[in-house]
Write a protein that holds these residues in place. Structure first.
Motif, PDB file in Angstrom:
ATOM      1  N   UNK A  56       0.833  -1.201   0.000  1.00 21.91           N
ATOM      2  CA  UNK A  56       0.000   0.000   0.000  1.00 21.91           C
ATOM      3  C   UNK A  56       0.873   1.258   0.000  1.00 21.91           C
ATOM      4  N   UNK A  57       0.469   2.209  -0.828  1.00 19.62           N
ATOM      5  CA  UNK A  57       1.183   3.492  -0.931  1.00 19.62           C
ATOM      6  C   UNK A  57       2.647   3.297  -1.341  1.00 19.62           C
ATOM      7  N   UNK A  58       2.877   2.383  -2.267  1.00 19.57           N
ATOM      8  CA  UNK A  58       4.223   2.180  -2.808  1.00 19.57           C
ATOM      9  C   UNK A  58       5.085   1.218  -2.029  1.00 19.57           C
ATOM     10  N   UNK A  59       4.658   0.797  -0.864  1.00 20.05           N
ATOM     11  CA  UNK A  59       5.407  -0.186  -0.107  1.00 20.05           C
ATOM     12  C   UNK A  59       6.463   0.381   0.821  1.00 20.05           C
ATOM     13  N   UNK A  60       6.519   1.695   0.986  1.00 19.63           N
ATOM     14  CA  UNK A  60       7.567   2.287   1.822  1.00 19.63           C
ATOM     15  C   UNK A  60       6.999   3.148   2.954  1.00 19.63           C
ATOM     16  N   UNK A  61       5.690   3.107   3.131  1.00 17.32           N
ATOM     17  CA  UNK A  61       5.070   3.867   4.208  1.00 17.32           C
ATOM     18  C   UNK A  61       5.240   3.092   5.515  1.00 17.32           C
ATOM     19  N   UNK A  62       5.937   3.663   6.521  1.00 21.76           N
ATOM     20  CA  UNK A  62       6.163   2.933   7.781  1.00 21.76           C
ATOM     21  C   UNK A  62       4.880   2.512   8.480  1.00 21.76           C
ATOM     22  N   UNK A  63       3.828   3.316   8.371  1.00 21.20           N
ATOM     23  CA  UNK A  63       2.579   2.983   9.044  1.00 21.20           C
ATOM     24  C   UNK A  63       1.934   1.746   8.416  1.00 21.20           C
ATOM     25  N   UNK A  64       1.825   1.727   7.095  1.00 22.09           N
ATOM     26  CA  UNK A  64       1.205   0.596   6.427  1.00 22.09           C
ATOM     27  C   UNK A  64       2.076  -0.658   6.546  1.00 22.09           C
TER      28      UNK A  64
END
Length: 268
Positions: A56-64
């Protein structure tokens, strides 16, 4: 009527059929739908959810990625509980023995490939682990006609090491934590290779034993058939096979004056 339901008396609650026996479908359903197998199937269903959260969101969002780690952690925890429940409450089934390692490989394979696609994990690590896991799965089916290879303690330790290492890679880590997760992954790779070799040894031993048992069973069947045929042949003459000489002798004994009439009849 006793007034108590079948389940209270230790039964499955299924209605009996004629002859006092439960139908085959009812027995198979009761053996399949237990808590251990349900947890295994839940782990399979978590695989696509984990992948969607990770990318999700490119795969680099710490939250996701933290959400993805939570889904991955739940899957790993169900792996610990389903085996424990199956052994403690005698819920071990052939389906569980096969589906449990498949579920492990599904969630682990999805995590490894996804992390390599994102560039967080070297492809050679993913290749080594997936080669071992797929090879062991094929080997299980190779020997399933002879026996089912259950998950060993070494395999469970390997799964725990892999789960810990992969979970650390799913989370966003830097500095000393990133170094720690690398060495944790090296331990997981070593256990993966060692336990894989042990499974190969078990598969070869089980297959040899199974083939030997089949040869013994075939030899026993052939011997039994030969004995039956020999008994049938040896018992044929007394029961019904009578030669011409024995027939003539019997006739002469049973008929008075047969010897006197024989030459006269021959002269005619």
């Amino acid at each position: 009527m006793t007034g108590a339901p079948a389940s209270a008396a230790g039964g499955s609650g299924a209605k009996p059929v004629r002859g006092g026996k439960l139908g085959t479908a009812a027995v198979n359903q009761a053996s399949l739908w237990n808590i251990a197998n349900i947890l295994t199937m839940v782990r399979l269903l978590l695989v696509p959810g984990f992948v969607m959260l990770l990318f999700h969101d490119g795969g680099y969002d710490p939250v996701w990625r933290a959400f993805a780690w939570a889904a991955f952690a739940v899957a790993m925890i169900t792996d610990l509980f389903d085996g424990h429940l199956a052994r403690r409450y005698n819920l071990v089934t052939d389906f569980g023995k096969i589906a449990d390692p498949i579920a492990d490989k599904a969630i682990m394979g999805a995590a490894l490939v996804s992390l390599s696609v994102l560039g967080d994990l070297p492809w050679w690590i993913t290749g080594v682990i997936l080669f071992r896991e797929l090879g062991i799965t094929l080997m299980r089916f190779w020997v399933i006609r002879h026996a089912v290879i259950p998950a060993s303690r070494g395999g469970k330790l390997k799964t725990l090491a892999q789960g810990t290492a992969v979970g650390m890679y799913v989370l966003v880590m830097t500095g000393p934590l990133a170094t720690l997760r690398f060495w944790m992954m090296m331990i997981a790779v070593a256990l993966t290779v060692l336990t894989g070799l042990d499974y190969v040894r078990q598969a070869v031993v089980l297959r040899r034993r199974g083939l030997a048992a089949e040869r013994v069973a075939a030899l026993v069947a052939v011997t039994a058939a030969a004995d039956a045929e020999a008994a049938e042949v040896s018992g044929a003459a007394p029961l019904g096979a009578v030669t011409s000489e024995s027939a003539d002798a019997g006739a002469n004994v049973s008929r008075p004056g047969a010897e006197a009439r024989g030459p006269a009849e021959a002269d005619r």
